[in-house]
Design an enzyme around this catalytic site. Structure first.
Site, PDB file in Angstrom:
ATOM      1  N   HIS A 257       5.300   6.184  11.343  1.00  0.00           N
ATOM      2  CA  HIS A 257       4.789   5.983   9.978  1.00  0.00           C
ATOM      3  C   HIS A 257       3.801   7.123   9.700  1.00  0.00           C
ATOM      4  O   HIS A 257       2.583   6.915   9.669  1.00  0.00           O
ATOM      5  CB  HIS A 257       4.111   4.606   9.906  1.00  0.00           C
ATOM      6  CG  HIS A 257       3.771   4.148   8.530  1.00  0.00           C
ATOM      7  ND1 HIS A 257       3.793   4.968   7.409  1.00  0.00           N
ATOM      8  CD2 HIS A 257       3.377   2.922   8.076  1.00  0.00           C
ATOM      9  CE1 HIS A 257       3.439   4.266   6.354  1.00  0.00           C
ATOM     10  NE2 HIS A 257       3.188   3.031   6.726  1.00  0.00           N
TER      11      HIS A 257
ATOM     12  N   LYS B  90      25.488  -3.669  -1.572  1.00  0.00           N
ATOM     13  CA  LYS B  90      26.955  -3.575  -1.719  1.00  0.00           C
ATOM     14  C   LYS B  90      27.578  -2.823  -0.547  1.00  0.00           C
ATOM     15  O   LYS B  90      28.776  -2.575  -0.530  1.00  0.00           O
ATOM     16  CB  LYS B  90      27.295  -2.821  -3.005  1.00  0.00           C
ATOM     17  CG  LYS B  90      26.781  -3.466  -4.271  1.00  0.00           C
ATOM     18  CD  LYS B  90      27.202  -2.593  -5.453  1.00  0.00           C
ATOM     19  CE  LYS B  90      26.573  -3.056  -6.738  1.00  0.00           C
ATOM     20  NZ  LYS B  90      26.746  -2.043  -7.811  1.00  0.00           N
TER      21      LYS B  90
ATOM     22  N   ARG C 185       0.792  -1.218   0.000  1.00  0.00           N
ATOM     23  CA  ARG C 185       0.000   0.000   0.000  1.00  0.00           C
ATOM     24  C   ARG C 185       0.832   1.278   0.000  1.00  0.00           C
ATOM     25  O   ARG C 185       0.581   2.180  -0.785  1.00  0.00           O
ATOM     26  CB  ARG C 185      -0.918   0.069   1.239  1.00  0.00           C
ATOM     27  CG  ARG C 185      -2.281  -0.464   1.047  1.00  0.00           C
ATOM     28  CD  ARG C 185      -2.767  -1.043   2.349  1.00  0.00           C
ATOM     29  NE  ARG C 185      -1.867  -2.109   2.747  1.00  0.00           N
ATOM     30  CZ  ARG C 185      -2.006  -3.369   2.351  1.00  0.00           C
ATOM     31  NH1 ARG C 185      -3.025  -3.713   1.633  1.00  0.00           N
ATOM     32  NH2 ARG C 185      -1.146  -4.298   2.703  1.00  0.00           N
ATOM     33  N   THR C 186       1.793   1.352   0.895  1.00  0.00           N
ATOM     34  CA  THR C 186       2.482   2.630   1.038  1.00  0.00           C
ATOM     35  C   THR C 186       3.212   2.979  -0.262  1.00  0.00           C
ATOM     36  O   THR C 186       3.059   4.072  -0.800  1.00  0.00           O
ATOM     37  CB  THR C 186       3.449   2.594   2.236  1.00  0.00           C
ATOM     38  OG1 THR C 186       2.706   2.215   3.384  1.00  0.00           O
ATOM     39  CG2 THR C 186       4.075   3.945   2.486  1.00  0.00           C
TER      40      THR C 186
ATOM     41  N   ARG D  20      11.429   4.020   3.112  1.00  0.00           N
ATOM     42  CA  ARG D  20      11.070   3.078   4.182  1.00  0.00           C
ATOM     43  C   ARG D  20      12.298   2.240   4.503  1.00  0.00           C
ATOM     44  O   ARG D  20      12.979   1.760   3.605  1.00  0.00           O
ATOM     45  CB  ARG D  20       9.929   2.167   3.741  1.00  0.00           C
ATOM     46  CG  ARG D  20       9.723   1.017   4.706  1.00  0.00           C
ATOM     47  CD  ARG D  20       8.512   0.208   4.400  1.00  0.00           C
ATOM     48  NE  ARG D  20       7.292   0.926   4.743  1.00  0.00           N
ATOM     49  CZ  ARG D  20       6.087   0.374   4.728  1.00  0.00           C
ATOM     50  NH1 ARG D  20       5.941  -0.884   4.378  1.00  0.00           N
ATOM     51  NH2 ARG D  20       5.025   1.079   5.058  1.00  0.00           N
TER      52      ARG D  20
HETATM   53  C1  NCD Z   1       1.908  -0.811   8.147  1.00  0.00           C
HETATM   54  C2  NCD Z   1       3.422  -0.643   8.286  1.00  0.00           C
HETATM   55  O1  NCD Z   1       4.156  -0.842   7.315  1.00  0.00           O
HETATM   56  O2  NCD Z   1       3.818  -0.275   9.377  1.00  0.00           O
HETATM   57  N1  NCD Z   1       1.517  -1.071   6.825  1.00  0.00           N
HETATM   58  C3  NCD Z   1       1.206  -0.030   6.000  1.00  0.00           C
HETATM   59  O3  NCD Z   1       2.033   0.780   5.681  1.00  0.00           O
HETATM   60  N2  NCD Z   1      -0.069   0.101   5.617  1.00  0.00           N
HETATM   61  C4  NCD Z   1       1.328  -1.795   9.098  1.00  0.00           C
HETATM   62  C5  NCD Z   1       1.909  -3.178   9.121  1.00  0.00           C
HETATM   63  O4  NCD Z   1       2.801  -3.522   8.362  1.00  0.00           O
HETATM   64  O5  NCD Z   1       1.420  -3.946   9.937  1.00  0.00           O
END
Ligand code: NCD
Length: 307
Positions: free
Chosen positions: A129, A80, A51-52, A101
């Protein structure tokens, strides 16, 4: 130049503006279809994501911009031995804005300090997040009509769940917020959230272990998955993973207008049967994630679209 490391990087007024902009984007997408023409978003993902990453990419494409990036550490020069600082310096030459991320807490902050372009924290370990929080706030605002005076239950892995940490930080700035923290003893919210955030700001909260005891007077139930990748051993994960399963029987104890949110992915913590309950809004929530990321990209790039 502005970055987004935590939801607190935006004032409540700026957040309101952002949610309003996301609302306008939802209603009039055509107005924004060329707003980022010629701009590029880099998605640098050192950890898995559906999703993100894809909602960031969809957001930039919806704005008429382009996207580039990598979706695992293995497919970047991290394999590397390149540092995040060096990678971001280079990405700054290729893109106008970056979403990153990383499994390490603070990695996005390190990147922002060396970056020539705005950096968005798309999740740093078990820490924060913020764009999931923007998504959550937009969902609450649109479907409840307000982000204040709500009793919010957070259930599941409150220790490692970064979405929970960011959401608590953001919500305490609204009046009349009360939390019910539902978790097994081993997965309680970290003490720095309890003392430095909740107690320090006199926010009413209680901690419980049984969801059945909590669900009856909640306005929002925010379910989370047990964060397998952050456990030190598999045995502990296996013991914890099915601690909570929200099913129709438990939903029958909840208010008629309680909403169920979940950042997704879901594993076992919400039974599939709940998906048909009109109070289950987690897939709608994922859709809101695109509008709010569109609004965020415009805001950080300082692009205004005339109404
Ligand atoms: C979340 C995350 O990555 O922290 N997912 C997301 O971005 N929608 C929640 C999760 O991974 O449980």
């Amino acid at each position: 130049m502005r970055h987004l490391m935590s939801p607190l990087d935006l004032s409540v007024e700026e957040l309101d503006e952002l949610l309003k902009l996301a609302g306008d984007i939802e209603k009039h997408p055509e107005k924004y279809a060329h707003a980022c023409e010629g701009k590029k978003l880099a998605t640098c993902f050192y950890e898995p994501s559906t999703r993100t990453r894809l909602s960031f990419e969809a957001a930039m494409l919806n704005l008429g911009g382009s996207v580039l990036g990598f979706h695992s550490a293995d497919s970047s020069s991290a394999a590397k031995g390149e540092s995040v600082s060096d990678t971001i310096r280079v990405i700054s030459c290729y893109a106008d804005i970056c979403a990153i991320r990383h499994p390490k807490e603070g990695a996005a902050l390190v990147a922002s300090q060396k970056s020539g372009i705005p950096v968005i924290n798309a999740g740093d370990g078990g820490h924060q997040h913020p764009t999931q929080t923007l998504t959550d706030l937009l969902t609450i605002y649109n479907l409840k009509g307000r982000c204040d005076h709500l009793k919010i239950g957070l259930c599941g892995d409150l220790k490692f769940g970064r979405t929970v940490h960011s959401l608590i930080n953001a919500l305490i700035r609204y009046p009349g917020i009360e939390f019910v923290l539902v978790s097994p003893e081993e997965l309680r919210v970290p003490s720095y959230i309890r003392t430095d955030v909740l107690e320090a700001n006199d926010i009413p909260f209680c901690e419980m272990e049984k969801l059945e005891d909590a669900i009856g007077d909640l306005d929002i139930l925010y379910m989370t998955r047990v964060q397998r990748e952050r456990f030190f051993n598999e045995e502990d994960y296996v013991r914890m993973k099915d601690f909570y399963i929200l099913d129709n029987k438990k939903m029958a104890l909840a208010k008629e207008d309680m909403l169920v949110l979940h950042p997704l992915p879901r594993v076992n913590e919400i039974a599939i049967e709940v998906d048909d309950d009109p109070r289950a809004v987690y897939f709608k929530q994922a859709q809101y994630g695109v509008y709010v990321r569109m609004a965020l990209i415009l805001t950080l790039l300082g692009i205004k679209v005339d109404s």
